[in-house]
Design an enzyme around this catalytic site. Structure first.
Site, mmCIF file in Angstrom:
data_model
loop_
_atom_site.group_PDB
_atom_site.id
_atom_site.type_symbol
_atom_site.label_atom_id
_atom_site.label_comp_id
_atom_site.label_asym_id
_atom_site.label_seq_id
_atom_site.Cartn_x
_atom_site.Cartn_y
_atom_site.Cartn_z
ATOM 1 N N SER A 142 0.828 -1.198 0.000
ATOM 2 C CA SER A 142 0.000 0.000 0.000
ATOM 3 C C SER A 142 0.862 1.248 0.000
ATOM 4 O O SER A 142 1.959 1.262 0.578
ATOM 5 C CB SER A 142 -0.906 0.013 1.234
ATOM 6 O OG SER A 142 -1.626 1.235 1.333
ATOM 7 N N TYR A 155 -1.958 0.441 10.357
ATOM 8 C CA TYR A 155 -2.038 -0.223 9.057
ATOM 9 C C TYR A 155 -0.849 0.164 8.189
ATOM 10 O O TYR A 155 -0.214 -0.691 7.552
ATOM 11 C CB TYR A 155 -3.350 0.176 8.377
ATOM 12 C CG TYR A 155 -3.489 -0.263 6.938
ATOM 13 C CD1 TYR A 155 -3.892 -1.547 6.619
ATOM 14 C CD2 TYR A 155 -3.240 0.635 5.893
ATOM 15 C CE1 TYR A 155 -4.032 -1.948 5.293
ATOM 16 C CE2 TYR A 155 -3.385 0.245 4.570
ATOM 17 C CZ TYR A 155 -3.779 -1.050 4.281
ATOM 18 O OH TYR A 155 -3.915 -1.442 2.968
#
Length: 251
Positions: A142, A155
């Site tokens: 990501s 995250y």
């Protein structure tokens, strides 16, 4: 587990119940690959497998795998019918930043789901691929891992670790015939992001991610793929912001 197949190449997809996973499996099946779906929710994966078979006429087997049960990984790999040609991990757990800040178990689940589990599993396959002298490993990471932001740093930290792991794996295996690809989708319109205000120019569809992943892994053999190239520029700007300024931003 056998080392080769007399017919089609095989792709093992880890995280098969996600929208990106389903789109990726479809891209590979339509390209003539045999696909094995692996997921903790075997029933959900079986539904996706049935849909793939209905669309393409190809059988798609399903195997159960909990990405947080790392002790089960050696047996999982050993019990596969054959060593895949490509392993793709699309596992992701966004979690809730506010809850993860105070709930250690919740934070640990996010970190283990996005970093520890996928990294250890791909690392295990890497050893088998290196011994064989061929194979492709794909990790969907990501852009959130490129700089810690207050809104999702648990995250983001997990994805940063995964990105660094894939980079090191790629560097180590470059001379061993093993290709390692890191995919950075940015925003993606999926069930996981449902209800979130997503900027249209920066938001990809699951099928778009799948197409970029397949091309980068099996056609162009890229090292890192930003699904929408604009993200490379966006993150370059974000990384360049001085820390004293960055701390005052609400990101």
């Amino acid at each position: 587990m056998t080392q080769s197949s007399p017919t089609h190449k095989v792709m093992l997809l880890v995280g098969a119940t996600s929208d990106i996973g389903h789109a990726t499996a479809l891209a590979y099946v339509e390209a003539g690959w045999d696909v094995i779906l692996a997921a903790r929710d075997a029933a959900g994966a079986a539904r996706n497998a049935a849909d793939l078979t209905a669309r393409t006429g190809r059988p798609v087997p399903v195997v159960a795998l909990d990405i947080t049960d790392t002790a089960a990984f050696p047996a999982f790999v050993r019990d596969l019918p054959r060593l895949p040609d490509t392993v793709v991990s699309v596992v992701g757990l966004l979690g809730d930043q506010a809850r993860a800040q105070s709930d250690l178990a919740d934070a640990a689940l996010v970190m283990r789901s996005n970093f520890e589990g996928p990294a250890l599993l791909l690392g295990l396959f890497a050893e088998h691929f290196a011994a064989r002298g061929s194979g492709t490993l794909v990790g969907v990471s990501s852009v959130a891992g490129e700089r810690g932001r207050a809104s999702n740093y648990v995250y983001g930290a997990a994805k940063a670790g995964f990105t660094a792991f894939l980079s090191g794996l790629r560097n180590r295996l470059a001379a061993r015939g093993v290709h390692v690809l890191t995919v950075k989708p940015g925003f993606v319109r999926t069930r996981m992001t449902a209800g979130m205000p997503l900027p249209k120019p920066l938001t990809a569809e699951a099928a778009e991610v799948a197409a970029a992943l397949f091309r980068g892994a099996e056609v162009t053999r890229r090292d890192v793929v930003y699904v929408r190239p604009v993200w490379a520029l966006v993150m370059m700007v974000i990384r360049a912001i001085p820390e004293p300024v960055f701390k005052r931003l609400k990101l």
